[in-house]
Write a protein that holds these residues in place. Sequence first.
Motif, mmCIF file in Angstrom:
data_model
loop_
_atom_site.group_PDB
_atom_site.id
_atom_site.type_symbol
_atom_site.label_atom_id
_atom_site.label_comp_id
_atom_site.label_asym_id
_atom_site.label_seq_id
_atom_site.Cartn_x
_atom_site.Cartn_y
_atom_site.Cartn_z
ATOM 1 N N CYS A 10 15.509 105.024 13.376
ATOM 2 C CA CYS A 10 16.250 104.864 14.631
ATOM 3 C C CYS A 10 15.693 105.695 15.789
ATOM 4 N N TYR A 11 15.078 106.824 15.500
ATOM 5 C CA TYR A 11 14.536 107.704 16.544
ATOM 6 C C TYR A 11 13.123 108.157 16.178
ATOM 7 N N CYS A 101 22.379 104.251 5.667
ATOM 8 C CA CYS A 101 21.976 102.853 5.458
ATOM 9 C C CYS A 101 22.766 101.929 6.378
ATOM 10 N N ILE A 102 24.034 102.195 6.525
ATOM 11 C CA ILE A 102 24.866 101.387 7.421
ATOM 12 C C ILE A 102 24.416 101.575 8.868
ATOM 13 N N ILE A 108 19.242 97.972 13.465
ATOM 14 C CA ILE A 108 18.342 96.817 13.366
ATOM 15 C C ILE A 108 19.021 95.554 13.875
ATOM 16 N N LEU A 109 20.275 95.374 13.534
ATOM 17 C CA LEU A 109 20.987 94.177 13.980
ATOM 18 C C LEU A 109 21.317 94.200 15.467
ATOM 19 N N SER A 110 21.291 95.366 16.088
ATOM 20 C CA SER A 110 21.585 95.432 17.515
ATOM 21 C C SER A 110 20.369 95.145 18.391
ATOM 22 N N ARG A 115 11.421 88.908 19.333
ATOM 23 C CA ARG A 115 10.148 89.620 19.426
ATOM 24 C C ARG A 115 10.319 91.067 18.973
ATOM 25 N N GLU A 116 11.430 91.689 19.344
ATOM 26 C CA GLU A 116 11.687 93.066 18.914
ATOM 27 C C GLU A 116 11.971 93.122 17.410
#
Length: 120
Positions: A10-11, A101-102, A108-110, A115-116
């Motif tokens: 995420c970062y 994990c959540i 990822i779903l956001s 393309r991303e």
Amino acid sequence: MAFGCYVAICYPQKYSSILTSARTGRIGLAALCRCALPTVPPFVELKGLPFCQSHVPSHAYCLHLDPIKLVCADITFNNWYGFASASLFLTLVRILAFMPCILIARAILSIASQREHLKL
């Protein structure tokens, strides 16, 4: 480890500033305390109980159940503590392991575009 994966996914640009060696040490110390501290109360309580028989266990290594067999008093605390601590700590470990994990799945779903999605 799950926290490290979460930060890496995420970062990624801030990984080294978020997961410093001091923070990694604190995470390791917390994991060590989580394993060691729950074992202390039964032995402290066992020290104050009266023994009917000898204080010598049946073999060279001393398990917690060996001295319990020699106690003359009520051992309800030891029974309930074992059940409660196992239930609590297993639940807590599962929650702490699945939380990153959540959060990773949510990140990822956001992602907005297809393309991303392919970049991951």
